[in-house]
Write a protein that holds these residues in place. Structure first.
Motif, PDB file in Angstrom:
ATOM      1  N   PRO A 130      35.318  18.488  89.703  1.00  0.00           N
ATOM      2  CA  PRO A 130      34.239  18.030  90.599  1.00  0.00           C
ATOM      3  C   PRO A 130      34.719  17.390  91.902  1.00  0.00           C
ATOM      4  N   CYS A 131      35.945  16.874  91.939  1.00  0.00           N
ATOM      5  CA  CYS A 131      36.462  16.290  93.180  1.00  0.00           C
ATOM      6  C   CYS A 131      36.899  17.371  94.178  1.00  0.00           C
ATOM      7  N   GLY A 132      36.959  18.631  93.737  1.00  0.00           N
ATOM      8  CA  GLY A 132      37.318  19.729  94.627  1.00  0.00           C
ATOM      9  C   GLY A 132      38.734  20.235  94.455  1.00  0.00           C
ATOM     10  N   ASN A 133      39.526  19.592  93.631  1.00  0.00           N
ATOM     11  CA  ASN A 133      40.920  19.982  93.422  1.00  0.00           C
ATOM     12  C   ASN A 133      41.019  20.891  92.197  1.00  0.00           C
ATOM     13  N   ASN A 134      42.009  21.787  92.166  1.00  0.00           N
ATOM     14  CA  ASN A 134      42.202  22.638  90.989  1.00  0.00           C
ATOM     15  C   ASN A 134      43.636  22.578  90.454  1.00  0.00           C
ATOM     16  N   LYS A 135      44.360  21.517  90.788  1.00  0.00           N
ATOM     17  CA  LYS A 135      45.732  21.335  90.311  1.00  0.00           C
ATOM     18  C   LYS A 135      45.782  20.135  89.369  1.00  0.00           C
ATOM     19  N   PHE A 136      46.425  20.342  88.207  1.00  0.00           N
ATOM     20  CA  PHE A 136      46.493  19.314  87.182  1.00  0.00           C
ATOM     21  C   PHE A 136      47.916  19.174  86.670  1.00  0.00           C
ATOM     22  N   GLU A 137      48.266  17.958  86.258  1.00  0.00           N
ATOM     23  CA  GLU A 137      49.555  17.683  85.623  1.00  0.00           C
ATOM     24  C   GLU A 137      49.317  17.506  84.135  1.00  0.00           C
ATOM     25  N   ILE A 138      50.166  18.110  83.308  1.00  0.00           N
ATOM     26  CA  ILE A 138      50.062  17.977  81.860  1.00  0.00           C
ATOM     27  C   ILE A 138      50.723  16.671  81.444  1.00  0.00           C
ATOM     28  N   MET A 139      49.950  15.816  80.774  1.00  0.00           N
ATOM     29  CA  MET A 139      50.452  14.492  80.386  1.00  0.00           C
ATOM     30  C   MET A 139      50.719  14.384  78.882  1.00  0.00           C
ATOM     31  N   ARG A 140      50.060  15.220  78.073  1.00  0.00           N
ATOM     32  CA  ARG A 140      50.265  15.195  76.623  1.00  0.00           C
ATOM     33  C   ARG A 140      50.051  16.600  76.107  1.00  0.00           C
ATOM     34  N   THR A 141      50.885  17.016  75.139  1.00  0.00           N
ATOM     35  CA  THR A 141      50.751  18.349  74.562  1.00  0.00           C
ATOM     36  C   THR A 141      50.481  18.254  73.076  1.00  0.00           C
ATOM     37  N   GLY A 142      50.114  19.365  72.475  1.00  0.00           N
ATOM     38  CA  GLY A 142      49.801  19.430  71.048  1.00  0.00           C
ATOM     39  C   GLY A 142      48.587  20.315  70.865  1.00  0.00           C
ATOM     40  N   MET A 143      47.772  20.015  69.854  1.00  0.00           N
ATOM     41  CA  MET A 143      46.528  20.766  69.658  1.00  0.00           C
ATOM     42  C   MET A 143      45.559  20.481  70.800  1.00  0.00           C
ATOM     43  N   ASP A 144      45.548  19.239  71.266  1.00  0.00           N
ATOM     44  CA  ASP A 144      44.751  18.848  72.423  1.00  0.00           C
ATOM     45  C   ASP A 144      45.712  18.455  73.540  1.00  0.00           C
ATOM     46  N   PHE A 145      45.313  18.734  74.768  1.00  0.00           N
ATOM     47  CA  PHE A 145      46.120  18.377  75.930  1.00  0.00           C
ATOM     48  C   PHE A 145      45.413  17.290  76.715  1.00  0.00           C
ATOM     49  N   ARG A 146      46.186  16.397  77.306  1.00  0.00           N
ATOM     50  CA  ARG A 146      45.642  15.454  78.274  1.00  0.00           C
ATOM     51  C   ARG A 146      46.192  15.886  79.622  1.00  0.00           C
ATOM     52  N   ILE A 147      45.296  16.175  80.539  1.00  0.00           N
ATOM     53  CA  ILE A 147      45.711  16.607  81.868  1.00  0.00           C
ATOM     54  C   ILE A 147      45.150  15.627  82.892  1.00  0.00           C
ATOM     55  N   ARG A 148      45.873  15.490  84.004  1.00  0.00           N
ATOM     56  CA  ARG A 148      45.482  14.548  85.057  1.00  0.00           C
ATOM     57  C   ARG A 148      45.245  15.332  86.341  1.00  0.00           C
ATOM     58  N   CYS A 149      44.068  15.132  86.930  1.00  0.00           N
ATOM     59  CA  CYS A 149      43.741  15.773  88.202  1.00  0.00           C
ATOM     60  C   CYS A 149      44.615  15.158  89.286  1.00  0.00           C
ATOM     61  N   LEU A 150      45.239  16.002  90.099  1.00  0.00           N
ATOM     62  CA  LEU A 150      46.108  15.500  91.160  1.00  0.00           C
ATOM     63  C   LEU A 150      45.322  15.062  92.387  1.00  0.00           C
ATOM     64  N   GLY A 151      44.017  15.345  92.419  1.00  0.00           N
ATOM     65  CA  GLY A 151      43.186  14.930  93.549  1.00  0.00           C
ATOM     66  C   GLY A 151      42.635  13.522  93.391  1.00  0.00           C
TER      67      GLY A 151
END
Length: 62
Positions: free
Chosen positions: A16-37
């Protein structure tokens, strides 16, 4: 798909902020990703994330 901590990925749909780039912060069955915007963190399942990834922009070296 081989995804690692610290990888920067580009997804098909924009955040929703307009950005489409994310950093992967946690892996496994579920991922935590952080918007770079806006620095918002999102939990997403592996299946949904793999469908949404367009390409891996930066690969974190082992």
């Amino acid at each position: 798909m081989d995804l690692r901590l610290g990888d920067i990925v580009e997804v098909k749909k924009n955040h929703p902020c307009g950005n489409n780039k994310f950093e992967i912060m946690r892996t496994g069955m579920d991922f935590r990703i952080r918007c770079l915007g806006c620095d918002k963190q999102v939990w997403i399942s592996r299946v949904n994330l793999e469908k949404r990834i367009k390409k891996i922009l930066e690969r974190k070296e082992v």
